[in-house]
Design an enzyme around this catalytic site. Structure first.
Site: not given
Length: 131
Positions: A20, A28, A98, A120-122
């Site tokens: 947890h 990316d 970012h 920005y595929a994070n």
């Protein structure tokens, strides 16, 4: 051998160790990888596996109570933004600059690197509990 679910032994083992509040960065191929967190690099070639494939697979295995992504994703990668909005309706998704996401990624327990080649595929996932 497992019949289904995540077959990569490094990823399956890392997921089993999460608790947890632990953070999992799905990133990316261009995201800088900080020293410290455990890294499972799944990148095979540009675009393979995709950010969407890995995120969908992880969300099928994990309980996630929240997520953080870069504000820049909205303008620079509408496809990733739509994917994130679909998985994390308000208020589950927090957007930060970012540079801040890169700082936060140092505190992740696990980093899963995809072959995604779009910017920005994070997303930083915050693990929840199943009960």
């Amino acid at each position: 051998m497992k019949r289904g679910g995540i077959l990569n032994r490094h990823l399956a083992g890392a997921l089993a160790e999460l608790g947890h509040g632990d953070g999992v960065l799905v990133c990316d191929a261009g995201m800088p990888i900080p020293a410290g967190p455990r890294v499972v690099d799944l990148a095979f070639r540009a675009g393979v596996p995709s950010f969407a494939e890995i995120l969908d697979g992880l969300l099928a295995e994990l309980v996630v109570e929240g997520a953080t992504a870069a504000t820049e994703v909205r303008a620079a990668n509408p496809g990733a933004a739509k994917l994130l909005d679909g998985h994390f309706p308000d208020p589950a998704l927090t957007l930060v600059p970012h540079e801040r996401l890169k700082e936060l990624s140092a505190g992740a327990r696990l980093i899963v690197r995809t072959g995604e080649a779009r910017p920005y595929a994070n997303v930083l996932l915050r693990c929840g509990v199943f009960f």
